[in-house]
Design an enzyme around this catalytic site. Structure first.
Site, PDB file in Angstrom:
ATOM      1  CB  SER A   6      -0.908   0.003   1.232  1.00  0.00           C
ATOM      2  OG  SER A   6      -1.505   1.277   1.351  1.00  0.00           O
ATOM      3  CG  HIS A  31      -4.169  -1.274  -1.499  1.00  0.00           C
ATOM      4  ND1 HIS A  31      -5.328  -1.949  -1.825  1.00  0.00           N
ATOM      5  CD2 HIS A  31      -4.496  -0.462  -0.467  1.00  0.00           C
ATOM      6  CE1 HIS A  31      -6.312  -1.562  -1.027  1.00  0.00           C
ATOM      7  NE2 HIS A  31      -5.831  -0.645  -0.184  1.00  0.00           N
ATOM      8  CG  ASP A  33      -5.141   2.743   1.053  1.00  0.00           C
ATOM      9  OD1 ASP A  33      -6.146   2.018   0.959  1.00  0.00           O
ATOM     10  OD2 ASP A  33      -4.041   2.343   1.474  1.00  0.00           O
ATOM     11  CG  MET A  35      -8.030   7.708   2.750  1.00  0.00           C
ATOM     12  SD  MET A  35      -7.001   7.780   4.203  1.00  0.00           S
ATOM     13  CE  MET A  35      -6.432   6.078   4.260  1.00  0.00           C
ATOM     14  CG  HIS A  64      -9.459   0.745  -0.364  1.00  0.00           C
ATOM     15  ND1 HIS A  64      -8.868   0.474   0.854  1.00  0.00           N
ATOM     16  CD2 HIS A  64     -10.800   0.760  -0.131  1.00  0.00           C
ATOM     17  CE1 HIS A  64      -9.811   0.350   1.773  1.00  0.00           C
ATOM     18  NE2 HIS A  64     -10.977   0.516   1.207  1.00  0.00           N
ATOM     19  CG  MET A  66     -11.225   3.810   2.332  1.00  0.00           C
ATOM     20  SD  MET A  66      -9.637   3.749   3.154  1.00  0.00           S
ATOM     21  CE  MET A  66      -8.558   3.890   1.759  1.00  0.00           C
ATOM     22  CG  MET A 135     -11.874  -2.336   5.181  1.00  0.00           C
ATOM     23  SD  MET A 135     -10.407  -2.085   4.176  1.00  0.00           S
ATOM     24  CE  MET A 135      -9.366  -1.151   5.309  1.00  0.00           C
ATOM     25  CG  ASP A 173      -6.520  -2.560   3.192  1.00  0.00           C
ATOM     26  OD1 ASP A 173      -5.387  -2.343   3.642  1.00  0.00           O
ATOM     27  OD2 ASP A 173      -7.187  -1.707   2.562  1.00  0.00           O
TER      28      ASP A 173
HETATM   29  C1  DX5 Z   1      -6.370   1.822   5.738  1.00  0.00           C
HETATM   30  C2  DX5 Z   1      -5.991   1.550   4.309  1.00  0.00           C
HETATM   31  C3  DX5 Z   1      -4.955   0.488   4.206  1.00  0.00           C
HETATM   32  C4  DX5 Z   1      -3.624   0.883   4.781  1.00  0.00           C
HETATM   33  C5  DX5 Z   1      -2.946  -0.342   5.286  1.00  0.00           C
HETATM   34  O1  DX5 Z   1      -7.305   2.833   5.760  1.00  0.00           O
HETATM   35  O2  DX5 Z   1      -7.112   1.130   3.580  1.00  0.00           O
HETATM   36  O3  DX5 Z   1      -4.784   0.066   2.856  1.00  0.00           O
HETATM   37  O4  DX5 Z   1      -2.778   1.519   3.850  1.00  0.00           O
HETATM   38  O5  DX5 Z   1      -1.801   0.030   5.960  1.00  0.00           O
HETATM   39  P1  DX5 Z   1      -1.148  -0.866   7.111  1.00  0.00           P
HETATM   40  O6  DX5 Z   1      -0.682  -2.132   6.441  1.00  0.00           O
HETATM   41  O7  DX5 Z   1      -0.025  -0.017   7.586  1.00  0.00           O
HETATM   42  O8  DX5 Z   1      -2.193  -1.106   8.140  1.00  0.00           O
HETATM   43 ZN    ZN Z   2      -6.723   0.139   1.571  1.00  0.00          ZN
END
Ligand code: DX5
Ligand code: ZN
Length: 232
Positions: A6, A31, A33, A35, A64, A66, A135, A173
């Site tokens: 990620s 991956h 993320d 947000m 991903h 969010m 998750m 994840d």
């Molecule tokens: C959390 C994200 C994850 C995050 C995982 O909100 O969706 O993808 O990057 O990171 P680690 O492996 O550090 O928990």
């Molecule tokens: Zn993620």
């Protein structure tokens, strides 16, 4: 099996260098993320950053979302180079049209579920998705502790997949590290997203290899899942 580092755990001041580091590993996916400061209490990066990273990477881009309004972001992320788009089941009535839209854009269709949400919420969508992301932390931040209570959901999803003869992949994840990847594999996960554990390692390449080996040891039957192009 797929290992998906990620980028959230990368050094944001050196995305190009960090992307090159991931390129040198045998991780199949990257991956990403996204947000929005609303669905989760944090902001990360948008399509322009993904586009810039795309030009530096051959990996499969696992995006991903969010976000509370992913409908306004699907096309921009497809144009930026996403191979898979994941939306959250917590969006309720918006979910089905989002899944259709992702399918119509020719990208792999992903659905994520947060730790407090009951697994039965994903049941109506299982025949419409290519990937289920369970998750194992509450989303919003990297580096959080793994929530073990989420693992029965992985087992339930694996059982449903078998019973219904479906073929979606199952990812985990959040908090996935060398001490937790084994139990994820045992529960039935076949895609392992990992941020801080991989990026904090002195050698990202060796860390990916080690994570893969640990997952295999806990589930030698883990099918060799290789997804490099979007499902049609
Ligand atoms: C959390 C994200 C994850 C995050 C995982 O909100 O969706 O993808 O990057 O990171 P680690 O492996 O550090 O928990
Ligand atoms: Zn993620």
């Amino acid at each position: 099996m797929i290992i998906a580092p990620s980028l959230l755990a990368a050094d944001f001041g050196h995305f190009a260098k960090e992307t090159a580091r991931v390129q040198k590993t045998d991780a199949e996916w990257l991956h990403l993320d996204i947000m929005d400061g609303h669905f989760v209490p944090n902001l990360s990066f948008g399509p322009q950053v993904v586009k810039a990273v795309r030009s530096l990477s051959r990996q499969f881009f696992d995006v991903h979302l969010m976000c509370s309004q992913p409908e306004i972001l699907l096309e921009p992320f497809v144009r930026a180079g996403a191979d898979q788009l994941i939306v959250h089941v917590e969006l309720g009535e918006a979910v089905l049209p989002l899944l259709w839209k992702i399918r119509s854009l020719g990208r792999r269709v992903g659905l994520a579920i947060n730790p407090p949400t009951e697994i039965r919420r994903v049941a109506p969508y299982l025949d419409k998705i290519d990937h289920l992301l369970v998750m194992t932390v509450n989303p919003g931040f990297g580096g959080q502790d793994f929530i073990h209570e989420a693992l029965p959901k992985v087992q339930q999803a694996r059982d449903w997949r078998g019973e219904k003869g479906l073929a979606f992949s199952i990812g985990v994840d959040g908090g996935v590290g060398f001490d937790t990847v084994g139990e994820c594999a045992q529960a039935g996960a076949d895609v392992f997203v990992s941020g801080s554990a991989l990026f904090a390692a002195p050698s990202l390449k060796r860390a990916v290899t080690r994570m893969r080996r640990l997952a295999h040891e806990h589930d030698p039957a883990l099918a060799d899942l290789k997804i490099s192009t979007p499902a049609s």
